[in-house]
Design a protein around this motif. Structure first.
Motif, short mmCIF file in Angstrom:
data_model
loop_
_atom_site.label_atom_id
_atom_site.label_comp_id
_atom_site.label_asym_id
_atom_site.label_seq_id
_atom_site.Cartn_x
_atom_site.Cartn_y
_atom_site.Cartn_z
N ALA A 173 0.83 -1.20 0.00
CA ALA A 173 0.00 0.00 0.00
C ALA A 173 0.87 1.25 0.00
O ALA A 173 0.62 2.19 -0.76
CB ALA A 173 -0.92 -0.01 1.22
N LEU A 174 1.91 1.25 0.84
CA LEU A 174 2.81 2.41 0.88
C LEU A 174 3.50 2.57 -0.48
O LEU A 174 3.73 3.69 -0.94
CB LEU A 174 3.86 2.24 1.97
CG LEU A 174 3.33 2.24 3.40
CD1 LEU A 174 4.47 1.97 4.37
CD2 LEU A 174 2.66 3.56 3.72
N GLY A 175 3.80 1.46 -1.12
CA GLY A 175 4.50 1.48 -2.41
C GLY A 175 3.72 2.17 -3.51
O GLY A 175 4.31 2.76 -4.40
N VAL A 176 2.38 2.09 -3.47
CA VAL A 176 1.61 2.79 -4.51
C VAL A 176 1.25 4.19 -4.06
O VAL A 176 0.47 4.86 -4.72
CB VAL A 176 0.32 2.03 -4.91
CG1 VAL A 176 0.66 0.73 -5.58
CG2 VAL A 176 -0.59 1.84 -3.73
N GLY A 177 1.82 4.62 -2.93
CA GLY A 177 1.64 6.01 -2.55
C GLY A 177 0.51 6.24 -1.58
O GLY A 177 0.01 7.36 -1.47
N ALA A 178 0.07 5.18 -0.86
CA ALA A 178 -0.94 5.41 0.17
C ALA A 178 -0.24 5.98 1.39
O ALA A 178 0.91 5.66 1.66
CB ALA A 178 -1.62 4.09 0.53
N SER A 179 -0.96 6.84 2.12
CA SER A 179 -0.38 7.32 3.37
C SER A 179 -0.50 6.22 4.41
O SER A 179 -1.20 5.24 4.21
CB SER A 179 -1.10 8.58 3.84
OG SER A 179 -2.42 8.25 4.21
N GLN A 229 -4.03 5.62 5.30
CA GLN A 229 -4.77 4.92 4.25
C GLN A 229 -4.40 3.44 4.22
O GLN A 229 -5.26 2.58 4.06
CB GLN A 229 -4.46 5.56 2.89
CG GLN A 229 -5.22 6.85 2.67
CD GLN A 229 -4.78 7.57 1.41
OE1 GLN A 229 -3.62 7.50 1.01
NE2 GLN A 229 -5.70 8.27 0.79
N SER A 230 -3.11 3.16 4.37
CA SER A 230 -2.71 1.75 4.32
C SER A 230 -3.35 0.98 5.47
O SER A 230 -3.77 -0.16 5.31
CB SER A 230 -1.19 1.61 4.33
OG SER A 230 -0.70 1.48 5.63
#
Lengths: 533, 274
Positions: free
Chosen positions: A421-427, A430-431
């Motif tokens: 999740a962090l890898g696609v730019g979620a905060s 959000q993750s």
């Protein structure tokens, strides 16, 4: 099963006698372990089955109840002496209804001039509050005043227990008839049995039911001859001395049937008198006593009379308390767990908090009761005995459980999901809320429900905040006085009358049904959550 | 601060000009040190990564190549004990500058991990998640288009177009990894970091991914960590050899594999250690 034995020839360098011996030992250890495991499971199952059988066995008599279906004349002079036709006044006029029932019973069963004792015995067939539903029905249907209505009137708990086979041991004898009868119902009757054999049977029953190990134990016999019930005072061979108890006030005909009811205890030693038994038997023969489902167990509130006591108020109280508990413990617990697990820095402070949460889960529940009494009632001034305070106390009690279970569920979510999740730019948030929390939800849910189930069965802390009060009305809301199921069970179990025993078991079953329902809901919710993925 | 950034941007362009006709520099790392608590994992590494090419990081286990890769999208920020010093410029902007939000950075620098890690959601939602949180699609039609385009670029469209609602975890390992690549592409990044993308896959799936990387090179700057010499030789244009947290050698792949300058590089690629 083929197992290598010692006489197997050594076929290779590693199949030495020594190795085979070790192998045998290992297999033995494995078998032993399996046996221990099965034994443990067996013990658990036996314990569970014993528990269920004893509870259901005890409770079975509480789910049915004997009632008298009685044609009652609703007379205005009793129920509405002032003639106001005010439904509220009529419903409150319990003594009027009671008097009406007593007088109509007396008309049917008593002679012109009965003694006070006999009157009291007759009225003792019912409890005073047995007329409550009648009063309620009449207040709702004013047009029934002045008419004859059939009501099911609850019998007193001792009569009910007697009909269910309790109170005393008994034996019925069908005798072959009488040869001669003399005397009068007023002064005493002498009855001569038809055969010598009958006298021997009666005597045998009397001796066999007389218990040697109990002092003052002497069996008694009631004789039914025709339509009349007598008590046997004395027996000499075939000749019996009888006194009149109930029924037709005439001497029995020569061809009347004769039956004997032998009771293990005389009436001084039991809660139901001879005359009450005779009346009950007469009513039963007339088909006016019947067994009905004891719905009052679920619709009534607590009462000092076991036959009228029900669980309704406690069930509603428990539900309200659980609602408050859930509203406090589940959101706070989940948020605390999420913060500690996902966001909090790992330092001395957080590990201190962690240790203390784990300790808190092990604190005896009664301590939480003290806390509740001190903080919520004394300091915050909230009322006693209300579901709000009970729910808050239980919420604090299960909070650590919810936090620990939620954290375990969060830890079980693979870290690769977080990095993805962090890898696609979620905060971070959000993750957690889009991915980690939904994945942990089944585990969190299970933990929360287990915590709630613990709260549902908790008694001790509620005693301290006054939820033991006698509550005769279903609470309207979380600020209304109420009690809860486990407290009700505790109170009923300490009741003096024998009839509380099945009643208590029935209340335990109600509580168990609730627990099963909660687990069922947990399983269903878990399934639904899992299906989404 | 701003002045500084501009200064560095100036230098970056200067460096660009000095490059002899090759691709422009996309990521410029300068004097990177990484510490895990007191332990230093990366020692003063400076490296320039070209746009529209594949750069491979090779080296024995524990040499810091993954750690260095994770500096580029600031994934090390999520590890509490990790501390990164130095500057990394992407198109002239310092990504370690506090004014740059790692969340926005990661939408420009996608990442594919060692083990395929699709979300336990449908294939469609796996691809759609990134664009949704970044607000890249307005409406269902646009989202459908992004999903299809990403899956096509990842070479997965033909295989999954009929079951977009099936869970991503139901795919095979190779398909899952391509799904993860498609997921990274969906937010239209400029740089894609791949941390041993084929180490959990069989040779056929590996071949497909390598083919895909070769195609993606046309549009993206790709940085990959790999343990396979052959893979580095096959797909990368530039290779960096790491050892014990230091960059030993960096240059054209062809040169590294045929005529390395350092003896240690020679030893490693010929299998004498590592």
């Amino acid at each position: 099963m083929s197992s290598p034995t010692a006489d197997t020839p050594a076929t290779g360098t590693f199949v030495t006698d020594e190795a085979l011996k070790r192998l045998k030992k290992r297999h033995a250890a494995e078998m032993r372990f399996k046996f221990y495991g099965r034994a443990a499971i067996g013990i658990a199952i036996i314990a569970l089955v014993t528990l269920l059988v004893s509870i259901f066995g005890q409770a079975s008599s509480a789910f049915s109840r004997y009632v008298l279906s009685y044609d009652l004349n609703i007379e205005a002079s009793y129920v509405d002496p002032e003639g106001t036709r005010d439904p509220q006044a009529i419903e409150r006029n319990v003594s009027g209804f009671n008097l009406m029932l007593q007088d109509q019973l007396a008309d049917e069963f008593l002679s012109e001039d009965p003694s006070r004792n006999v009157q009291r015995e007759l009225y003792g067939l019912f409890t005073r509050l047995a007329v409550l539903p009648i009063a309620h029905h009449t207040a709702q249907n004013m047009q029934t005043i002045g008419t004859e209505q059939v009501f099911n009137v609850a019998l007193a708990d001792d009569i009910d227990l007697y009909l269910k086979g309790g109170v005393t041991q008994r034996k019925s004898l069908d005798l072959s008839g009488l040869s001669r009868v003399s005397g009068s119902v007023e002064s005493g009757v002498t009855l001569v049995l038809g055969t010598q054999e009958d006298a021997a049977r009666l005597n045998e029953a009397l001796t066999s039911l007389t218990r040697q190990d109990v002092e003052d134990s002497s069996a008694a016999a009631l004789i039914q001859a025709g339509q009349t019930w007598f008590r046997m005072e004395n027996a000499e061979g075939r000749t019996l001395q009888l006194t009149y108890l109930a029924g037709a006030r005439t001497l029995p005909q020569a061809d009347a049937s004769v039956e004997a009811l032998v009771l293990a205890q005389s009436q001084e030693n039991r809660t139901v008198t001879d005359r009450q038994i005779a009346w009950t038997m007469i009513l039963k023969e007339q088909g006016r006593i019947k067994s009905v489902l004891n719905t009052s167990l679920f619709t009534n509130s607590d009462s000092t009379y076991p036959e009228l006591a029900g669980t309704a108020a406690a069930v509603v109280g428990s539900l309200l308390t659980m609602l408050v508990t859930a509203l406090l413990a589940i959101p706070v617990g989940i948020f605390a767990a999420v913060y500690l697990e996902e966001f909090a820095p790992r330092n001395r402070l957080t590990s201190l908090i962690e240790v203390n949460i784990n300790n808190l889960a092990a604190v005896p529940s009664i301590v939480f009761g003290l806390l509740g009494a001190a903080v919520f009632i004394n300091f915050l001034g909230l009322p006693r005995s209300v579901p709000l305070v009970g729910g808050l106390v239980l919420g604090l009690l299960v909070l650590p459980t919810v936090i620990i279970a939620s954290r375990a569920a969060l830890t079980a979510v693979p870290p690769s999901i977080r990095t993805a999740a962090l890898g696609v730019g979620a905060s971070k948030t959000q993750s957690v809320f889009h991915h980690v929390l939904p994945l942990a939800a089944p585990g969190i849910l299970t933990g929360s429900i287990i915590g709630m189930a613990r709260a549902l069965g908790e008694t001790a802390p509620l005693l301290l905040i006054g939820m033991v009060a006698f509550v005769a009305e279903v609470p309207d809301g979380p600020m209304d006085e109420s009690t809860v199921l486990p407290v009700l069970i505790y109170k009923w179990s300490t009741g003096a009358e024998r009839a509380w025993e099945p009643q208590t078991a029935a209340a335990i079953i109600v509580l168990l049904v609730f627990l099963v329902l909660m687990n069922l809901i947990a399983i269903i919710l878990r399934r639904r959550f899992e299906r989404r993925w | 601060m701003d002045g500084n950034v501009e200064d560095f941007a100036e230098t970056t362009t200067t460096i660009d000009r000095t490059q002899s006709g090759s691709a422009p520099i996309k990521v410029d790392c300068r004097h990177i040190d990484v510490f895990y608590d007191d332990k230093q994992a990366i020692h003063d590494i400076s490296l320039e990564i070209e746009d529209r090419s594949v750069t491979a990081f090779i080296g024995p286990s524990g040499c810091g190549k993954s750690t260095f890769l994770r500096c580029i999208n600031r994934m090390n920020d999520t590890i509490e004990a990790a501390k990164v010093t130095g500057e990394i410029f992407m198109d002239g902007a310092n990504i370690n500058d506090p004014s740059i939000d790692p969340v926005l950075l990661r939408s420009r620098v996608g990442m594919v991990f060692q083990k395929p890690n699709p979300f336990p959601k449908s294939i469609y939602d796996n691809i759609g998640y990134g664009p949704r949180i970044h607000g890249l699609a307005s409406g269902k039609a646009e989202m459908d288009e992004i999903v299809e385009k990403s899956l096509r670029k990842a070479g997965l469209w033909e295989e999954v177009k009929d079951r977009l609602q099936a869970p991503g975890t139901s795919l095979s390992g190779g398909q899952q990894q391509r799904l993860c690549i498609a997921r990274a592409i969906a937010v239209s990044p400029e740089v894609i970091l791949m941390d041993e993308p084929c180490s959990a896959l069989d040779p056929i799936a590996t071949a497909k991914i390598e083919e895909l990387i070769d195609e993606l090179r046309e549009r993206y700057c790709i940085v990959m960590v790999t343990h396979s010499m052959q893979q580095a030789a096959r797909v990368s244009q530039k290779t960096a050899f790491f050892h014990l947290g230091k960059l030993i050698e960096y240059g054209d792949t062809e040169k590294i594999f045929t005529n390395p300058e350092h003896g240690r590089t020679q030893d490693y690629i010929t299998g004498r250690f590592g």
